[in-house]
Design an enzyme around this catalytic site. Structure first.
Site, PDB file in Angstrom:
ATOM      1  N   ARG A  70      25.402  -4.185 -19.422  1.00  0.00           N
ATOM      2  CA  ARG A  70      25.353  -3.282 -18.268  1.00  0.00           C
ATOM      3  C   ARG A  70      26.669  -2.554 -18.126  1.00  0.00           C
ATOM      4  O   ARG A  70      27.735  -3.184 -18.256  1.00  0.00           O
ATOM      5  CB  ARG A  70      25.147  -4.071 -16.961  1.00  0.00           C
ATOM      6  CG  ARG A  70      23.776  -4.611 -16.757  1.00  0.00           C
ATOM      7  CD  ARG A  70      23.820  -5.698 -15.722  1.00  0.00           C
ATOM      8  NE  ARG A  70      24.688  -6.796 -16.147  1.00  0.00           N
ATOM      9  CZ  ARG A  70      25.045  -7.818 -15.391  1.00  0.00           C
ATOM     10  NH1 ARG A  70      24.641  -7.877 -14.151  1.00  0.00           N
ATOM     11  NH2 ARG A  70      25.820  -8.774 -15.859  1.00  0.00           N
ATOM     12  N   GLU A  79      21.488  -4.305 -27.821  1.00  0.00           N
ATOM     13  CA  GLU A  79      22.522  -4.692 -26.843  1.00  0.00           C
ATOM     14  C   GLU A  79      21.900  -4.849 -25.463  1.00  0.00           C
ATOM     15  O   GLU A  79      20.929  -4.178 -25.135  1.00  0.00           O
ATOM     16  CB  GLU A  79      23.661  -3.657 -26.830  1.00  0.00           C
ATOM     17  CG  GLU A  79      23.237  -2.220 -26.619  1.00  0.00           C
ATOM     18  CD  GLU A  79      23.126  -1.810 -25.188  1.00  0.00           C
ATOM     19  OE1 GLU A  79      23.775  -2.449 -24.349  1.00  0.00           O
ATOM     20  OE2 GLU A  79      22.404  -0.848 -24.890  1.00  0.00           O
ATOM     21  N   CYS A 121      19.930   4.593 -19.270  1.00  0.00           N
ATOM     22  CA  CYS A 121      19.010   3.655 -19.932  1.00  0.00           C
ATOM     23  C   CYS A 121      17.665   3.537 -19.222  1.00  0.00           C
ATOM     24  O   CYS A 121      16.635   3.939 -19.765  1.00  0.00           O
ATOM     25  CB  CYS A 121      19.671   2.289 -20.037  1.00  0.00           C
ATOM     26  SG  CYS A 121      21.247   2.368 -20.887  1.00  0.00           S
ATOM     27  N   ALA A 144      16.324  -2.784  -2.774  1.00  0.00           N
ATOM     28  CA  ALA A 144      15.672  -1.501  -2.491  1.00  0.00           C
ATOM     29  C   ALA A 144      16.707  -0.435  -2.194  1.00  0.00           C
ATOM     30  O   ALA A 144      17.799  -0.726  -1.713  1.00  0.00           O
ATOM     31  CB  ALA A 144      14.735  -1.667  -1.299  1.00  0.00           C
ATOM     32  N   THR A 150      19.182   1.589 -29.432  1.00  0.00           N
ATOM     33  CA  THR A 150      17.793   1.327 -29.066  1.00  0.00           C
ATOM     34  C   THR A 150      16.911   2.273 -29.877  1.00  0.00           C
ATOM     35  O   THR A 150      17.143   3.489 -29.883  1.00  0.00           O
ATOM     36  CB  THR A 150      17.591   1.565 -27.556  1.00  0.00           C
ATOM     37  OG1 THR A 150      18.507   0.713 -26.860  1.00  0.00           O
ATOM     38  CG2 THR A 150      16.177   1.228 -27.118  1.00  0.00           C
TER      39      THR A 150
HETATM   40  C1  UGA Z   1      20.782  -1.369 -18.146  1.00  0.00           C
HETATM   41  C2  UGA Z   1      20.420  -2.848 -18.310  1.00  0.00           C
HETATM   42  O1  UGA Z   1      20.671  -3.540 -17.084  1.00  0.00           O
HETATM   43  C3  UGA Z   1      21.247  -3.489 -19.439  1.00  0.00           C
HETATM   44  O2  UGA Z   1      20.833  -4.830 -19.630  1.00  0.00           O
HETATM   45  C4  UGA Z   1      20.996  -2.700 -20.727  1.00  0.00           C
HETATM   46  O3  UGA Z   1      21.733  -3.227 -21.814  1.00  0.00           O
HETATM   47  C5  UGA Z   1      21.410  -1.256 -20.499  1.00  0.00           C
HETATM   48  O4  UGA Z   1      20.629  -0.715 -19.411  1.00  0.00           O
HETATM   49  C6  UGA Z   1      21.123  -0.475 -21.757  1.00  0.00           C
HETATM   50  O5  UGA Z   1      19.949  -0.360 -22.153  1.00  0.00           O
HETATM   51  O6  UGA Z   1      22.065  -0.061 -22.431  1.00  0.00           O
HETATM   52  P1  UGA Z   1      22.776  -0.056 -16.929  1.00  0.00           P
HETATM   53  O7  UGA Z   1      22.030   1.199 -17.254  1.00  0.00           O
HETATM   54  O8  UGA Z   1      24.230  -0.133 -17.197  1.00  0.00           O
HETATM   55  O9  UGA Z   1      22.145  -1.319 -17.717  1.00  0.00           O
HETATM   56  O10 UGA Z   1      22.581  -0.286 -15.371  1.00  0.00           O
HETATM   57  P2  UGA Z   1      21.880  -1.370 -14.433  1.00  0.00           P
HETATM   58  O11 UGA Z   1      22.873  -2.327 -13.929  1.00  0.00           O
HETATM   59  O12 UGA Z   1      20.662  -1.904 -15.089  1.00  0.00           O
HETATM   60  O13 UGA Z   1      21.447  -0.437 -13.202  1.00  0.00           O
HETATM   61  C7  UGA Z   1      20.537   0.646 -13.391  1.00  0.00           C
HETATM   62  C8  UGA Z   1      20.233   1.313 -12.082  1.00  0.00           C
HETATM   63  O14 UGA Z   1      19.414   0.485 -11.270  1.00  0.00           O
HETATM   64  C9  UGA Z   1      21.468   1.667 -11.220  1.00  0.00           C
HETATM   65  O15 UGA Z   1      21.313   2.982 -10.733  1.00  0.00           O
HETATM   66  C10 UGA Z   1      21.420   0.658 -10.089  1.00  0.00           C
HETATM   67  O16 UGA Z   1      21.983   1.137  -8.911  1.00  0.00           O
HETATM   68  C11 UGA Z   1      19.902   0.482  -9.937  1.00  0.00           C
HETATM   69  N1  UGA Z   1      19.513  -0.796  -9.298  1.00  0.00           N
HETATM   70  C12 UGA Z   1      19.863  -1.982  -9.875  1.00  0.00           C
HETATM   71  C13 UGA Z   1      18.748  -0.777  -8.139  1.00  0.00           C
HETATM   72  O17 UGA Z   1      18.392   0.301  -7.619  1.00  0.00           O
HETATM   73  N2  UGA Z   1      18.364  -1.965  -7.578  1.00  0.00           N
HETATM   74  C14 UGA Z   1      18.704  -3.163  -8.125  1.00  0.00           C
HETATM   75  O18 UGA Z   1      18.305  -4.209  -7.557  1.00  0.00           O
HETATM   76  C15 UGA Z   1      19.476  -3.169  -9.298  1.00  0.00           C
END
Ligand code: UGA
Length: 479
Positions: free
Chosen positions: A155, A152, A264, A256, A120
């Site tokens: 997740r 990319e 990220c 929530a 990124t």
């Molecule tokens: C995120 C993006 O989802 C990916 O698409 C992206 O490629 C990646 O960053 C990146 O830039 O490399 P990631 O950091 O692996 O992926 O994690 P997420 O699944 O997005 O979750 C991030 C945080 O949000 C976690 O702490 C999760 O618990 C939290 N979350 C997620 C919530 O609090 N509520 C939700 O409804 C969903």
């Protein structure tokens, strides 16, 4: 195709393994010799479901190789993919690693090969890339090469599926006068069934950034909505379910809880706010997304304090989950670590458990004073309050009646809204979660602690009696 991937961190290693899965011959280049040695011996630098198997399968056939010798690897590659880190871990961008990688690699790339940046990138850096590539090639006495970006969208915990069954693939053109770079990227992704979008590099970079910023915004929105639900006695899961049937809204990323962590979302929100500020552009929405996210962690601590009798001093708090989300061992900006620090400074003793052994070990090093145990029942024994921070599957299957017999005080704060509130309450616990109220085994008049909690709207939680039917409906589409 012959592919070199520079940087075997999360993005680089997943990319290498998945390209090998598609039949390409991939050489992963890693400058950290310990990491390289581990990879050569079948060790994984981090946990990602399915990755270890995929890497060893392709290492065995020779489709995937690892080396420290970037020059040799790039000389024969059709495509060189750069996947080195670009954030400084402190809410800012850093481009030194990218600059030195490009200087090390670009002069040696084969004539007719293509440079692809997968990291990124800070928006203003992209403008420098064409001049840099041309001058590095010129100094090496070689013709210039096309440069592309390929952001990319993987997740952690679902990275292989996100790569192999992507919802979209984006090609961004930095410089590609005769279309050769685009043709090579197209061949690289020949096996992908995802729609491919081709655009300018700056558009591609913003498409990546914008996606993460929007996901973060959805989460903070859900958290603000949850505070309103608490104030007025609504249940956020029901509310989100009601919203989610509107195809303009959808239900994902509206869960929530203690908010977003990881390497990220938090960084990219903070970096964008800073970049906008430097450019003289106000970004009040993203600043609020950031503030709300941090407030959630403090709110979680306050809830534990309120529900364990108004003070944390001398209390024993069991924290369930340390990683920033399930199915990873990643502790980068993990809410649990900040929460543990706040609890400790409020005088609590904190005993944490996470299913990931490596995360347990590193958490104990990162948070002085935190006790980390290898068994969930040991963590909850004698606890004055239990706080769930990461919704690992193991926690969703806990026997709350058995846990009730082990704790000193029956309090559960569910920081992810992941537990069955009815099951927890039926076992005799007071239960609270963001946007899901405070519920007790029997309906009793407000206790002094609850009145204290209701002074600020953010701390006011609707009280519901046992069996009030407030569980999420089976059709819930919240992800
Ligand atoms: C995120 C993006 O989802 C990916 O698409 C992206 O490629 C990646 O960053 C990146 O830039 O490399 P990631 O950091 O692996 O992926 O994690 P997420 O699944 O997005 O979750 C991030 C945080 O949000 C976690 O702490 C999760 O618990 C939290 N979350 C997620 C919530 O609090 N509520 C939700 O409804 C969903």
């Amino acid at each position: 195709m012959q592919v070199s991937v520079i940087g075997l961190g999360y993005v680089g290693l997943v990319t290498s393994a998945c390209l090998a899965e598609w039949g390409h011959h991939v050489t992963g280049v890693e400058s950290n010799l310990d990491r390289l040695e581990a990879l050569k011996n079948g060790g994984m630098p981090f946990f990602e479901p399915g990755l270890s198997d995929m890497v060893s399968r392709h290492a065995a056939t020779g489709h995937l190789q690892f080396t420290a010798a970037g020059t040799d690897a790039v000389e024969t590659a059709d495509v060189v993919i750069v996947a080195v880190g670009t954030h400084d871990g402190n809410g800012g961008w850093q481009t030194e690693t990218m600059l030195s990688t490009l200087s090390d690699v670009v002069p040696y790339m084969a004539d007719g090969s293509t440079l692809v940046i997968r990291s990124t990138l800070p928006p203003d850096f992209i403008r420098q890339v064409p001049g840099l590539v041309r001058s590095l090639r010129h100094q090496a006495g070689r013709p210039t090469i096309p440069a592309m970006v390929n952001p990319e969208f993987t997740r952690e915990g679902a990275a292989l599926r996100d790569f192999l069954e992507a919802e979209r693939v984006i090609f961004g053109i930095i410089e590609d006068p005769d279309g050769h770079g685009l043709a090579q990227l197209t061949s690289l992704y020949e096996r992908s069934t995802a729609p491919v979008l081709t655009m300018s590099a700056i558009d591609a970079a913003f498409a990546k950034l914008g996606s993460n910023l929007f996901l973060a915004t959805k989460i903070s929105f859900a958290n603000e909505l949850a505070a309103l639900c608490d104030a007025f006695g609504a249940h956020v899961d029901q509310v989100v379910t009601g919203m989610s049937y509107d195809s303009r809204i959808g239900g994902s990323f509206l869960r929530a809880g203690v908010g977003f962590g990881g390497s990220c979302l938090p960084n990219q929100v903070a970096m964008t706010v800073r970049t906008a500020e430097q450019a003289g552009i106000p970004s009040p929405l993203l600043a609020a997304v950031n503030d709300i996210n941090h407030r959630q962690r403090l709110d979680f601590v306050e809830r534990l304090q309120t529900m364990s009798g108004g003070t944390l001093d001398g209390k024993r708090v069991a924290l369930l989950g340390l990683t920033f989300k399930p199915e990873t061992d990643d502790l980068r900006d993990a809410p649990a670590l900040e929460i543990a620090r706040h609890l400790l400074s409020a005088g609590a003793s904190v005993v944490a458990y996470d299913p990931m052994e490596s995360a347990r070990r590193r958490s104990a090093e990162l948070v002085p004073g935190l006790q980390v145990v290898a068994d969930v029942l040991e963590a909850v024994t004698d606890a004055d309050a239990i706080g769930l921070v990461t919704e690992w599957g193991e926690f969703l299957r806990l026997d709350w009646a058995a846990i009730r017999a082990l704790v000193r005080r029956a309090v559960v704060v569910d920081g992810r809204g992941a537990l069955s509130a009815d099951a927890v309450i039926a076992a005799g616990f007071d239960y609270a979660s963001f946007g899901r109220g405070v519920r007790s085994p029997v309906a009793v008049p407000d206790r002094p602690t609850d009145r204290a909690a209701s002074r600020s709207p953010r701390r006011r939680h609707g009280r519901q009696a046992e069996g009030s039917g407030r569980e999420p409906v089976p059709s819930l589409r919240v992800e």
